[in-house]
Enzyme design. Structure first.
Site, PDB file in Angstrom:
ATOM      1  N   ASN A  82      31.949  47.774  41.899  1.00 19.65           N
ATOM      2  CA  ASN A  82      31.561  46.664  42.498  1.00 19.65           C
ATOM      3  C   ASN A  82      32.884  46.401  43.376  1.00 19.65           C
ATOM      4  OD1 ASN A  82      31.371  43.969  43.115  1.00 19.65           O
ATOM      5  ND2 ASN A  82      31.705  43.077  41.206  1.00 19.65           N
ATOM      6  N   LYS A 109      33.426  44.134  45.436  1.00 23.67           N
ATOM      7  CA  LYS A 109      33.901  42.549  45.589  1.00 23.67           C
ATOM      8  C   LYS A 109      34.341  42.507  47.495  1.00 23.67           C
ATOM      9  CE  LYS A 109      35.847  42.528  41.251  1.00 23.67           C
ATOM     10  NZ  LYS A 109      36.379  41.499  40.278  1.00 23.67           N
ATOM     11  N   HIS A 156      27.096  37.466  38.884  1.00 25.88           N
ATOM     12  CA  HIS A 156      28.416  37.923  38.618  1.00 25.88           C
ATOM     13  C   HIS A 156      29.257  36.747  38.298  1.00 25.88           C
ATOM     14  CE1 HIS A 156      32.575  39.387  39.093  1.00 25.88           C
ATOM     15  NE2 HIS A 156      32.038  40.605  38.907  1.00 25.88           N
ATOM     16  N   GLU A 202      32.058  35.561  39.056  1.00 29.55           N
ATOM     17  CA  GLU A 202      32.830  35.141  40.152  1.00 29.55           C
ATOM     18  C   GLU A 202      31.851  34.552  41.132  1.00 29.55           C
ATOM     19  OE1 GLU A 202      34.650  38.891  41.640  1.00 29.55           O
ATOM     20  OE2 GLU A 202      35.803  38.778  39.916  1.00 29.55           O
ATOM     21  N   GLU A 237      29.867  41.329  30.847  1.00 29.99           N
ATOM     22  CA  GLU A 237      31.392  41.172  31.635  1.00 29.99           C
ATOM     23  C   GLU A 237      31.929  40.111  30.761  1.00 29.99           C
ATOM     24  OE1 GLU A 237      31.618  43.463  35.391  1.00 29.99           O
ATOM     25  OE2 GLU A 237      30.748  41.548  35.816  1.00 29.99           O
ATOM     26  N   GLY A 245      39.023  41.773  35.978  1.00 29.05           N
ATOM     27  CA  GLY A 245      40.226  41.524  37.016  1.00 29.05           C
ATOM     28  C   GLY A 245      41.628  41.385  36.283  1.00 29.05           C
ATOM     29  N   SER A 296      37.843  45.468  33.485  1.00 28.98           N
ATOM     30  CA  SER A 296      39.114  46.265  33.482  1.00 28.98           C
ATOM     31  C   SER A 296      38.850  47.480  33.051  1.00 28.98           C
ATOM     32  CB  SER A 296      40.152  45.309  32.689  1.00 28.98           C
ATOM     33  OG  SER A 296      40.353  44.217  33.221  1.00 28.98           O
TER      34      SER A 296
HETATM   35  C1  PEP Z   1      33.759  43.400  38.145  1.00 37.47           C
HETATM   36  O1  PEP Z   1      34.236  43.074  39.081  1.00 37.47           O
HETATM   37  O2  PEP Z   1      32.629  43.286  37.741  1.00 37.47           O
HETATM   38  C2  PEP Z   1      34.723  43.845  37.193  1.00 37.47           C
HETATM   39  C3  PEP Z   1      34.201  44.229  35.909  1.00 37.47           C
HETATM   40  O3  PEP Z   1      35.756  43.788  37.779  1.00 37.47           O
HETATM   41  P1  PEP Z   1      37.310  44.611  37.048  1.00 37.47           P
HETATM   42  O4  PEP Z   1      36.819  45.937  36.592  1.00 37.47           O
HETATM   43  O5  PEP Z   1      38.306  44.776  38.210  1.00 37.47           O
HETATM   44  O6  PEP Z   1      37.918  43.797  35.741  1.00 37.47           O
END
Ligand code: PEP
Length: 266
Positions: A26, A28, A110, A112, A182, A188, A227
């Site tokens: 992803n 973003k 998501h 975010e 998630e 992040g 992460s």
């Molecule tokens: C994501 O954006 O879905 C995500 C898991 O980000 P990150 O791997 O940076 O934590």
């Protein structure tokens, strides 16, 4: 994407739990068209490797990725879409607009977008069938906040998110949805969930799908996201219910992303 690596109804998966792993990057808010073209040229994924692979560029670079990755094994997903096909929804993009560009799927819900763009479970209830109807593979994101985990409300949160979002997906299409667990506290932050936490949450989500259809629960692919990095991917991906990963920050380095893909075993 080559025909033998198609996602959706044709995705290789077993009814006995032998689901083919899926690793999705992803991006973003990253990736001009020039950056996307450069990334796709540097990304080296073996079409006969251990996992299905996808990238989620911003809308403006979708067609660049489709063109650059068209002959590879890598699928292209959008990061969001609107549930309606047309109307007074300024700034939105429909499922048909994504398929016209050649997108294979779309990330929905998501955290975010839930946090910053008022994405609701009610809207997701319309978005999932709309994506499937258009031929897009949806990746539905769910997960609890740190406070919800501390208050022991993880299962309540996952139950309401999964049940509400999947409510209007027909039983025979449930397995065409990919779900990404998630935990918000892991996205992040560099704070990856332990393999035990990821396994327990994903097994719980699979059981929720099983309440609708036992066959779908066996076939549906459920990813972990939060992460994931090349050096922690393996311990998560070997968990029996973890069918792959949704990778944010670490996917922006094509070499590191390819190392995460290599950690996936069927
Ligand atoms: C994501 O954006 O879905 C995500 C898991 O980000 P990150 O791997 O940076 O934590």
């Amino acid at each position: 994407m080559t025909p033998d690596t198609q996602v959706g109804a044709d995705a290789p998966r077993g009814t006995d739990g032998s689901r083919r792993p899926l690793i999705v990057g992803n991006w973003k808010l990253w990736g001009t068209r020039a950056q996307a073209a450069d990334y796709c040229e540097r990304l080296s994924i073996d079409a006969h490797g251990p996992a299905d692979v996808g990238v989620c560029p911003p809308f403006t670079a979708l067609d660049v990725c489709v063109e650059k990755l068209g002959s590879s094994a890598v699928a292209v997903y959008a990061q969001n879409m609107h549930q309606e096909s047309t109307g007074a929804f300024t700034g939105e993009v429909s499922a048909e607009m994504l398929t016209e560009l050649g997108a294979d799927g779309v990330v929905l819900g998501h955290s975010e977008r839930r946090q910053y763009n008022c994405e609701t479970d009610r809207a997701l209830q319309e978005k999932l069938p709309a994506a499937l109807e258009a031929g897009l593979q949806p990746i539905l994101c769910v997960g609890e906040s740190e406070e919800e985990r501390e208050r022991d409300e993880t299962q309540r949160k996952l139950r309401s998110q999964v049940q509400e979002a999947l409510e209007k997906v027909a039983g025979d299409r449930l397995a065409d949805v990919v779900i990404a667990y998630e935990p918000i506290w892991a996205i992040g932050t560099g704070k990856v969930a332990t393999p035990e936490i990821a396994q327990a949450a994903i097994a719980f989500i699979r059981a929720l799908v099983g309440d609708r259809s036992r066959d779908a629960a066996q076939a549906v692919r459920i990813l972990y996201g939060g992460s994931v990095k090349p050096d922690n991917a393996l311990e998560i991906l070997v968990q029996p219910d973890v069918d792959g990963a949704l990778v944010g920050g670490a996917s922006l380095d094509p070499d590191g992303f390819a190392r995460i893909v290599a950690a996936a075993a069927p």
